[in-house]
Design a protein around this motif. Structure first.
Motif, short mmCIF file in Angstrom:
data_model
loop_
_atom_site.label_atom_id
_atom_site.label_comp_id
_atom_site.label_asym_id
_atom_site.label_seq_id
_atom_site.Cartn_x
_atom_site.Cartn_y
_atom_site.Cartn_z
N SER A 70 0.91 -1.16 0.10
CA SER A 70 0.12 0.19 -0.10
C SER A 70 0.81 1.28 0.02
CB SER A 70 -0.91 -0.06 1.32
OG SER A 70 -1.39 1.30 1.40
N ILE A 71 0.36 2.31 -0.66
CA ILE A 71 1.03 3.52 -0.73
C ILE A 71 0.30 4.74 -0.09
CG2 ILE A 71 2.77 2.88 -2.58
CD1 ILE A 71 0.83 4.56 -4.41
N GLY A 72 -0.96 4.07 0.41
CA GLY A 72 -1.66 5.23 0.94
C GLY A 72 -2.98 4.72 1.54
N THR A 73 -4.12 5.51 1.65
CA THR A 73 -5.53 5.28 2.13
C THR A 73 -6.36 5.51 0.90
OG1 THR A 73 -4.82 5.57 4.00
CG2 THR A 73 -7.27 5.41 3.60
N ALA A 107 1.18 8.67 -10.93
CA ALA A 107 1.93 8.82 -9.86
C ALA A 107 2.83 10.03 -9.95
CB ALA A 107 3.21 7.56 -10.44
N GLU A 108 2.85 10.74 -10.72
CA GLU A 108 3.65 12.19 -10.55
C GLU A 108 2.61 12.94 -9.85
OE1 GLU A 108 4.57 12.72 -14.67
OE2 GLU A 108 6.66 12.18 -14.42
N GLU A 109 1.47 12.99 -10.05
CA GLU A 109 0.35 13.70 -9.45
C GLU A 109 0.39 13.34 -7.88
OE1 GLU A 109 -2.42 16.26 -8.09
OE2 GLU A 109 -1.27 16.43 -9.92
N LYS A 110 0.40 12.28 -7.56
CA LYS A 110 0.49 11.76 -6.08
C LYS A 110 1.70 12.15 -5.50
CE LYS A 110 -3.21 9.30 -6.61
NZ LYS A 110 -4.27 10.02 -6.66
N LEU A 111 2.86 12.20 -6.14
CA LEU A 111 4.22 12.98 -5.47
C LEU A 111 3.84 14.38 -5.43
CD1 LEU A 111 6.67 11.02 -7.60
CD2 LEU A 111 6.35 10.76 -5.29
N LEU A 155 -9.05 8.98 -5.77
CA LEU A 155 -9.49 8.64 -4.33
C LEU A 155 -8.27 8.19 -3.42
CD1 LEU A 155 -12.79 6.88 -5.03
CD2 LEU A 155 -12.47 9.39 -4.45
N LEU A 156 -7.03 7.98 -4.13
CA LEU A 156 -6.00 7.55 -3.09
C LEU A 156 -5.39 8.51 -2.52
CD1 LEU A 156 -3.72 5.37 -2.24
CD2 LEU A 156 -2.45 6.16 -4.24
N ARG A 157 -5.44 8.62 -1.16
CA ARG A 157 -4.64 9.55 -0.38
C ARG A 157 -3.25 9.13 -0.05
NH1 ARG A 157 -8.13 11.47 -2.56
NH2 ARG A 157 -9.97 12.23 -1.69
N PRO A 158 -2.32 9.36 -0.83
CA PRO A 158 -0.89 9.02 -0.59
C PRO A 158 -0.30 9.06 0.82
CG PRO A 158 -0.71 10.86 -1.90
CD PRO A 158 -2.34 10.44 -1.71
N ASP A 182 4.29 16.63 -1.98
CA ASP A 182 5.10 17.82 -1.91
C ASP A 182 4.41 18.88 -1.59
OD1 ASP A 182 7.38 15.94 -2.51
OD2 ASP A 182 7.05 16.62 -4.54
N ARG A 183 2.90 18.96 -1.77
CA ARG A 183 2.35 20.36 -1.63
C ARG A 183 1.72 20.19 0.03
NH1 ARG A 183 -0.36 19.68 -6.87
NH2 ARG A 183 -1.82 18.56 -5.82
N GLY A 184 1.80 18.96 0.44
CA GLY A 184 1.51 18.53 2.00
C GLY A 184 -0.15 18.27 2.07
N HIS A 185 -0.63 17.91 0.85
CA HIS A 185 -2.16 17.28 0.93
C HIS A 185 -1.97 15.98 1.86
CE1 HIS A 185 -4.18 19.51 -2.41
NE2 HIS A 185 -2.94 20.41 -2.18
N GLY A 186 -3.23 16.22 2.57
CA GLY A 186 -3.36 14.77 3.46
C GLY A 186 -2.72 15.33 5.23
N GLN A 187 -2.15 16.49 4.91
CA GLN A 187 -1.96 16.93 6.44
C GLN A 187 -3.19 17.61 6.85
OE1 GLN A 187 1.74 19.25 6.03
NE2 GLN A 187 3.03 17.26 5.75
N HIS A 188 -3.71 17.35 8.01
CA HIS A 188 -4.97 17.78 8.42
C HIS A 188 -4.65 19.15 9.43
CE1 HIS A 188 -7.10 14.66 6.52
NE2 HIS A 188 -6.25 13.57 7.07
N THR A 189 -5.27 20.10 9.16
CA THR A 189 -5.04 21.14 10.37
C THR A 189 -6.35 21.64 10.62
OG1 THR A 189 -5.10 22.61 8.54
CG2 THR A 189 -2.98 22.05 8.88
N ALA A 190 -6.38 22.16 11.83
CA ALA A 190 -7.88 22.67 12.18
C ALA A 190 -8.34 23.81 11.62
CB ALA A 190 -7.83 22.92 13.85
#
Length: 97
Positions: free
Chosen positions: A2-5, A69-73, A25-28, A77-85
């Protein structure tokens, strides 16, 4: 490996047949960035081989996977998937009209 959720609803069919790098729909997972980079590098090598051999249909499919794959990278790199309040404020009641 797996490389993500996957954000797909449990039990729903996967239209990509588990070719997750193609799926929006893959969240790396940032912990698997190196593996995702390996996948990208492998796809580049496979595209070169397919072009040499004249396997044009294979080239097209591999290019779709490479773009994914390049889009997931880029997402990592942009920090998507990091959750902030996010402060939404406190709701207020309006007076009678």
């Amino acid at each position: 490996m797996s490389i993500g959720t996957c954000a797909r609803a449990f039990g729903s069919p996967c239209i990509h047949e588990h070719a997750c790098v193609r799926c929006s729909l893959l969240r790396p997972d940032p912990a698997h960035r190196a593996r995702l980079a390996e996948i990208r590098d492998n796809l580049i090598a496979r595209i070169a081989e397919a072009e040499t051999e004249g396997w044009l249909g294979e080239v097209e499919g591999l290019q779709v996977s490479l773009a994914g794959a390049e889009e997931k990278l880029r997402q990592l790199d942009r920090g998507h998937g990091q959750h902030t309040a996010v402060d939404l404020g406190i709701p207020t009641m309006r007076g009678d009209r």
